[in-house]
Scaffold this motif. Sequence first.
Motif, short mmCIF file in Angstrom:
data_model
loop_
_atom_site.label_atom_id
_atom_site.label_comp_id
_atom_site.label_asym_id
_atom_site.label_seq_id
_atom_site.Cartn_x
_atom_site.Cartn_y
_atom_site.Cartn_z
N LEU A 57 -27.83 40.82 -52.87
CA LEU A 57 -29.42 42.28 -52.98
C LEU A 57 -29.14 42.60 -54.32
O LEU A 57 -30.01 42.71 -55.29
CB LEU A 57 -28.52 43.59 -52.10
N GLU A 58 -27.84 42.64 -55.34
CA GLU A 58 -28.66 43.34 -56.97
C GLU A 58 -28.54 42.07 -57.41
O GLU A 58 -30.29 42.33 -57.79
CB GLU A 58 -26.98 43.36 -57.12
N PRO A 59 -28.51 40.78 -57.37
CA PRO A 59 -28.69 39.92 -58.34
C PRO A 59 -30.80 39.45 -57.93
O PRO A 59 -31.32 39.40 -58.82
CB PRO A 59 -28.27 38.73 -57.46
N ILE A 61 -32.43 41.84 -56.43
CA ILE A 61 -33.98 42.71 -56.96
C ILE A 61 -33.28 43.16 -58.96
O ILE A 61 -34.89 43.00 -59.30
CB ILE A 61 -33.46 44.12 -56.38
N PHE A 62 -32.87 42.64 -59.23
CA PHE A 62 -33.05 43.04 -60.94
C PHE A 62 -32.91 41.74 -61.15
O PHE A 62 -33.56 42.45 -62.39
CB PHE A 62 -31.06 43.66 -61.25
N TRP A 90 -36.13 51.82 -58.78
CA TRP A 90 -35.22 50.73 -57.79
C TRP A 90 -34.24 52.53 -57.24
O TRP A 90 -34.55 52.84 -57.99
CB TRP A 90 -34.83 49.84 -58.77
N ASP A 92 -30.21 51.98 -55.22
CA ASP A 92 -29.17 51.43 -55.13
C ASP A 92 -29.13 50.19 -53.67
O ASP A 92 -30.06 50.76 -52.98
CB ASP A 92 -28.15 52.01 -55.73
N ILE A 93 -27.93 50.33 -53.19
CA ILE A 93 -27.89 49.46 -51.72
C ILE A 93 -27.72 51.14 -50.64
O ILE A 93 -26.95 51.67 -50.76
CB ILE A 93 -26.77 48.55 -52.24
N MET A 104 -31.68 46.63 -50.73
CA MET A 104 -32.21 47.62 -52.19
C MET A 104 -33.44 47.09 -52.46
O MET A 104 -33.99 46.12 -52.31
CB MET A 104 -30.88 46.88 -52.98
N ARG A 106 -36.95 47.81 -55.52
CA ARG A 106 -37.98 47.59 -56.54
C ARG A 106 -38.76 48.14 -56.53
O ARG A 106 -40.00 47.73 -55.54
CB ARG A 106 -37.26 46.43 -57.49
#
Length: 115
Positions: A57-59, A61-62, A90, A92-93, A104, A106
Amino acid sequence: MIDAIKTRLETGSIPNVIKFGEGYPSPPYVVVKAEKEARGRTIRIIAHANEADIALLEPYIFNEVQTLVYDYDFTDANGNGFQLEDIKEWTDIIAQSDDNTYSMERVYLLPMMLY
């Protein structure tokens, strides 16, 4: 406009992309949702994954979403061009959704002046 954004996101690592309200596909998947706010129309891009795949998720979205949609020249169904503006918003999870996925998101601003 939503269809153009959806089509662009389908070229990424999570090709299962839907418009808001189209149901729950198999995870991982991405939802594209338009919302009216005081500052204009925003586009919310929401990535969903099972617990086993939460690390993607983080990679996504960011990094990946930003690469796919920021400064990209979209064309809508009527031939109008537009770009999404990064408003650096954005979440967070988020714990489990109705379909037991984690998500997550954005948010981008969709200027209403098309070119």
